[in-house]
Design a protein around this motif. Structure first.
Motif, PDB file in Angstrom:
ATOM      1  N   ASP A   1      45.052  50.056 118.998  1.00 26.26           N
ATOM      2  CA  ASP A   1      46.406  49.704 118.570  1.00 26.26           C
ATOM      3  C   ASP A   1      47.354  49.564 119.754  1.00 26.26           C
ATOM      4  O   ASP A   1      48.225  48.683 119.764  1.00 26.26           O
ATOM      5  N   SER A   2      47.184  50.424 120.761  1.00 24.59           N
ATOM      6  CA  SER A   2      48.037  50.325 121.952  1.00 24.59           C
ATOM      7  C   SER A   2      47.767  49.032 122.713  1.00 24.59           C
ATOM      8  O   SER A   2      48.691  48.425 123.275  1.00 24.59           O
ATOM      9  N   GLN A   3      46.499  48.594 122.749  1.00 25.23           N
ATOM     10  CA  GLN A   3      46.182  47.323 123.420  1.00 25.23           C
ATOM     11  C   GLN A   3      46.849  46.157 122.692  1.00 25.23           C
ATOM     12  O   GLN A   3      47.406  45.242 123.315  1.00 25.23           O
ATOM     13  N   THR A   4      46.801  46.190 121.350  1.00 27.88           N
ATOM     14  CA  THR A   4      47.455  45.141 120.558  1.00 27.88           C
ATOM     15  C   THR A   4      48.939  45.063 120.885  1.00 27.88           C
ATOM     16  O   THR A   4      49.488  43.982 121.160  1.00 27.88           O
ATOM     17  N   ASP A   5      49.600  46.205 120.883  1.00 25.23           N
ATOM     18  CA  ASP A   5      51.049  46.208 121.076  1.00 25.23           C
ATOM     19  C   ASP A   5      51.435  45.898 122.518  1.00 25.23           C
ATOM     20  O   ASP A   5      52.482  45.278 122.762  1.00 25.23           O
ATOM     21  N   MET A   6      50.616  46.304 123.482  1.00 23.20           N
ATOM     22  CA  MET A   6      50.894  45.931 124.865  1.00 23.20           C
ATOM     23  C   MET A   6      50.770  44.420 125.041  1.00 23.20           C
ATOM     24  O   MET A   6      51.568  43.788 125.744  1.00 23.20           O
ATOM     25  N   THR A   7      49.790  43.832 124.370  1.00 24.24           N
ATOM     26  CA  THR A   7      49.618  42.379 124.435  1.00 24.24           C
ATOM     27  C   THR A   7      50.862  41.659 123.908  1.00 24.24           C
ATOM     28  O   THR A   7      51.371  40.726 124.537  1.00 24.24           O
TER      29      THR A   7
ATOM     30  N   GLY B   1      33.455  46.774 112.679  1.00 21.16           N
ATOM     31  CA  GLY B   1      34.901  46.619 112.577  1.00 21.16           C
ATOM     32  C   GLY B   1      35.550  46.709 113.947  1.00 21.16           C
ATOM     33  O   GLY B   1      34.993  46.233 114.946  1.00 21.16           O
ATOM     34  N   LEU B   2      36.706  47.344 114.018  1.00 20.05           N
ATOM     35  CA  LEU B   2      37.477  47.477 115.254  1.00 20.05           C
ATOM     36  C   LEU B   2      37.343  48.907 115.761  1.00 20.05           C
ATOM     37  O   LEU B   2      37.897  49.837 115.157  1.00 20.05           O
ATOM     38  N   ALA B   3      36.615  49.112 116.859  1.00 21.87           N
ATOM     39  CA  ALA B   3      36.439  50.455 117.407  1.00 21.87           C
ATOM     40  C   ALA B   3      37.790  51.037 117.792  1.00 21.87           C
ATOM     41  O   ALA B   3      38.580  50.397 118.493  1.00 21.87           O
ATOM     42  N   ASN B   4      38.038  52.256 117.374  1.00 23.67           N
ATOM     43  CA  ASN B   4      39.328  52.884 117.644  1.00 23.67           C
ATOM     44  C   ASN B   4      39.576  53.045 119.138  1.00 23.67           C
ATOM     45  O   ASN B   4      40.685  52.824 119.619  1.00 23.67           O
ATOM     46  N   SER B   5      38.537  53.414 119.902  1.00 28.97           N
ATOM     47  CA  SER B   5      38.718  53.547 121.344  1.00 28.97           C
ATOM     48  C   SER B   5      37.432  53.214 122.081  1.00 28.97           C
ATOM     49  O   SER B   5      36.327  53.451 121.588  1.00 28.97           O
ATOM     50  N   VAL B   6      37.614  52.644 123.276  1.00 28.88           N
ATOM     51  CA  VAL B   6      36.506  52.377 124.188  1.00 28.88           C
ATOM     52  C   VAL B   6      36.959  52.810 125.580  1.00 28.88           C
ATOM     53  O   VAL B   6      38.147  53.036 125.826  1.00 28.88           O
ATOM     54  N   ASP B   7      36.012  52.926 126.506  1.00 20.22           N
ATOM     55  CA  ASP B   7      36.336  53.232 127.894  1.00 20.22           C
ATOM     56  C   ASP B   7      36.933  51.974 128.524  1.00 20.22           C
ATOM     57  O   ASP B   7      36.280  50.919 128.554  1.00 20.22           O
ATOM     58  N   SER B   8      38.163  52.077 129.004  1.00 20.25           N
ATOM     59  CA  SER B   8      38.832  50.887 129.545  1.00 20.25           C
ATOM     60  C   SER B   8      38.126  50.343 130.776  1.00 20.25           C
ATOM     61  O   SER B   8      38.276  49.164 131.114  1.00 20.25           O
ATOM     62  N   ARG B   9      37.315  51.177 131.464  1.00 18.67           N
ATOM     63  CA  ARG B   9      36.651  50.732 132.693  1.00 18.67           C
ATOM     64  C   ARG B   9      35.343  50.009 132.413  1.00 18.67           C
ATOM     65  O   ARG B   9      34.956  49.100 133.140  1.00 18.67           O
ATOM     66  N   THR B  10      34.651  50.428 131.345  1.00 17.44           N
ATOM     67  CA  THR B  10      33.306  49.894 131.089  1.00 17.44           C
ATOM     68  C   THR B  10      33.177  49.181 129.758  1.00 17.44           C
ATOM     69  O   THR B  10      32.233  48.411 129.552  1.00 17.44           O
ATOM     70  N   GLY B  11      34.088  49.464 128.817  1.00 11.64           N
ATOM     71  CA  GLY B  11      33.987  48.906 127.471  1.00 11.64           C
ATOM     72  C   GLY B  11      33.101  49.716 126.551  1.00 11.64           C
ATOM     73  O   GLY B  11      32.926  49.344 125.374  1.00 11.64           O
ATOM     74  N   GLU B  12      32.536  50.814 127.034  1.00 16.72           N
ATOM     75  CA  GLU B  12      31.673  51.650 126.193  1.00 16.72           C
ATOM     76  C   GLU B  12      32.472  52.236 125.031  1.00 16.72           C
ATOM     77  O   GLU B  12      33.581  52.753 125.223  1.00 16.72           O
ATOM     78  N   VAL B  13      31.925  52.156 123.818  1.00 13.86           N
ATOM     79  CA  VAL B  13      32.610  52.683 122.639  1.00 13.86           C
ATOM     80  C   VAL B  13      32.697  54.207 122.718  1.00 13.86           C
ATOM     81  O   VAL B  13      31.688  54.886 122.907  1.00 13.86           O
ATOM     82  N   LEU B  14      33.899  54.735 122.584  1.00 14.73           N
ATOM     83  CA  LEU B  14      34.115  56.183 122.588  1.00 14.73           C
ATOM     84  C   LEU B  14      34.312  56.721 121.182  1.00 14.73           C
ATOM     85  O   LEU B  14      33.821  57.786 120.846  1.00 14.73           O
ATOM     86  N   ASP B  15      35.058  55.996 120.373  1.00 12.28           N
ATOM     87  CA  ASP B  15      35.321  56.396 118.983  1.00 12.28           C
ATOM     88  C   ASP B  15      35.084  55.176 118.096  1.00 12.28           C
ATOM     89  O   ASP B  15      35.881  54.236 118.104  1.00 12.28           O
ATOM     90  N   PRO B  16      33.991  55.170 117.309  1.00  5.99           N
ATOM     91  CA  PRO B  16      33.683  53.999 116.496  1.00  5.99           C
ATOM     92  C   PRO B  16      34.475  53.899 115.201  1.00  5.99           C
ATOM     93  O   PRO B  16      34.275  52.953 114.434  1.00  5.99           O
ATOM     94  N   THR B  17      35.381  54.853 114.955  1.00  7.88           N
ATOM     95  CA  THR B  17      36.182  54.789 113.733  1.00  7.88           C
ATOM     96  C   THR B  17      36.930  53.461 113.664  1.00  7.88           C
ATOM     97  O   THR B  17      37.591  53.052 114.627  1.00  7.88           O
ATOM     98  N   SER B  18      36.817  52.782 112.541  1.00 11.81           N
ATOM     99  CA  SER B  18      37.548  51.529 112.329  1.00 11.81           C
ATOM    100  C   SER B  18      38.610  51.784 111.276  1.00 11.81           C
ATOM    101  O   SER B  18      38.301  52.005 110.103  1.00 11.81           O
ATOM    102  N   LYS B  19      39.874  51.785 111.704  1.00  6.11           N
ATOM    103  CA  LYS B  19      40.983  52.101 110.815  1.00  6.11           C
ATOM    104  C   LYS B  19      41.551  50.819 110.209  1.00  6.11           C
ATOM    105  O   LYS B  19      41.857  49.865 110.929  1.00  6.11           O
ATOM    106  N   THR B  20      41.677  50.825 108.894  1.00  6.44           N
ATOM    107  CA  THR B  20      42.131  49.631 108.184  1.00  6.44           C
ATOM    108  C   THR B  20      43.446  49.108 108.744  1.00  6.44           C
ATOM    109  O   THR B  20      43.609  47.902 108.983  1.00  6.44           O
ATOM    110  N   LYS B  21      44.407  50.011 108.962  1.00  4.24           N
ATOM    111  CA  LYS B  21      45.721  49.537 109.400  1.00  4.24           C
ATOM    112  C   LYS B  21      45.655  48.952 110.804  1.00  4.24           C
ATOM    113  O   LYS B  21      46.320  47.958 111.103  1.00  4.24           O
TER     114      LYS B  21
END
Length: 397
Positions: A305-311, A346-366
């Motif tokens: 969500d932070s990446q979306t809003d920064m964009t 879906g949309l992974a809640n968080s990934v490692d910004s350096r590598t793209g590795e998924v950290l939290d696979p939770t996909s939140k509807t909102k």
């Protein structure tokens, strides 16, 4: 792989999803969520967030904000079922439960619906903007009057007058010693940013210079107390304590100060937005993503969500400055979101910004629905401010 689904509807986040589901052509899905919300309001006009696990005895104004915004988003195009009676019912009950002695508050006792005399910036920050919108749609001035009362409370708060920023709590009738310093602490994300957005909305609605002066005063306080010389933004400040660490949620500053520049012609606000954005561009990773916090103790997670809003913020800064670096950074971030956050599930809640590795696979509807904001900003880059409707849709609250 196993998948756990939350069977509850998305009523408390209605404002985060309805407009975007409609944008994607999902009218029946949006309608099902609106109808569920209307049934809940019929039973209880002040519904509590069903996912709240603490303080069940308390009602929070904040829990109602996205519910009201979602119903208004459904109402404006004229979709049935009409939500106007439900919106009026929620607001009328809210006014009775959350006001006392001419003041509005953010918390109320749940059983007896009596306000707790603590005006919390997090809970009340969005309400003036919501009330002004509903006053315009319903053509009833009483909601405008309530919005004015809330804005006057915060405009005249002693902490705000002294420092320009808004405190976490503006207290009435309660000895300050019981509040553990929260009346002398300013928190940026949601607390200050939502109130700033409400003052800016009130200025656009009324042209009242008192509101523009409040916005300018807030900017002076922000630069003095929250903005570092290198452009980093402190997320919290108190007069007698070290500042909190920075994090990516300061995208709201970039976003809102672009709005301030457009609405007030305030060049200094745009300079401040540039400084904040330039700080973050130094930490944009090869993946195109931004870390949540690049400073020790660093948090290299990329939160979707932070990446979306920064964009969105960077696209707005590109439009207001004409500087290609911000457009290019926004597009790189979008590529990173598309490549690393979007997964089969879906949309992974968080990934490692350096590598793209998924950290939290939770996909939140909102967050999945809100991710459309970045694509809408991309499609309309360079002309976001040409449409009041698009500008409102892309706002982060």
């Amino acid at each position: 792989s196993r998948c756990c689904l939350d069977p509850l509807g998305i009523v408390e986040d209605l404002g985060d999803v309805v407009a975007f589901i409609l944008q994607a052509g999902g009218k029946l899905l949006a309608q099902s969520q609106v109808e569920q919300a209307l049934r809940i309001i019929e039973r209880d006009p002040l519904p509590q967030n069903p996912r709240r696990t603490t303080r069940r005895w308390m009602l929070d104004s904040y829990d109602l904000t996205d519910l009201l915004l979602g119903l208004m988003d459904w109402d404006e195009p004229g979709h049935p079922p009409a939500p106007q009676p439900a919106i009026a019912r929620v607001l009328d009950h809210w006014q009775r439960a959350f006001s006392l002695g001419g003041h509005f508050f953010g918390k109320a006792e749940r059983r007896f619906r009596v306000a707790l005399p603590l005006a919390t910036s997090n809970d009340l920050g969005m309400f003036p903007e919501i009330l002004l919108r509903w006053s315009r749609l319903s053509e009833r001035s009483v909601y405008h009057n309530w919005a004015t009362a809330i804005l006057d409370q915060w405009r005249t708060d002693p902490f705000h007058r002294a420092y320009g920023l808004f405190p976490r709590i503006s207290a009435f009738f309660v000895p300050v010693r019981f509040l553990r310093g929260m009346t002398s602490a300013a928190r940026l994300f949601k607390d200050n940013t939502n109130l700033l957005a409400s003052f800016l909305s009130a200025y656009r609605e009324t042209g009242d210079e008192r509101y523009s002066e409040t916005v300018r005063g807030w900017h002076r306080g922000f630069v003095t107390h929250l903005l570092r010389a290198d452009g980093a933004v402190r997320m919290q400040w108190t007069p007698d304590r070290p500042a909190e660490v920075v994090d990516l949620r300061s995208f709201q500053v970039i976003d809102l100060l672009c709005d301030v520049f457009v609405d007030l012609g305030f060049d200094t606000a745009l300079d401040t937005a540039r400084r904040t954005a330039d700080y973050w561009l130094r930490y944009q990773q090869e993946t195109g993503l931004f870390p949540q916090c690049p400073e020790p103790p660093a948090d290299w997670a990329s939160i979707s969500d932070s990446q979306t809003d920064m964009t969105v913020a960077l696209f707005k800064l590109y439009e207001t400055t004409g500087e290609n670096a911000y457009e290019e950074a926004a597009i790189r971030c979008m590529r990173g979101i598309h490549r690393f956050h979007f997964q089969e599930f879906g949309l992974a809640n968080s990934v490692d910004s350096r590598t793209g590795e998924v950290l939290d696979p939770t996909s939140k509807t909102k967050f999945l629905a809100l991710s459309l904001k970045a694509w809408m900003a991309l499609e309309n880059r360079g002309r976001i401010y040409a449409s009041g409707e698009l500008r409102a849709r892309l706002a982060d609250r």
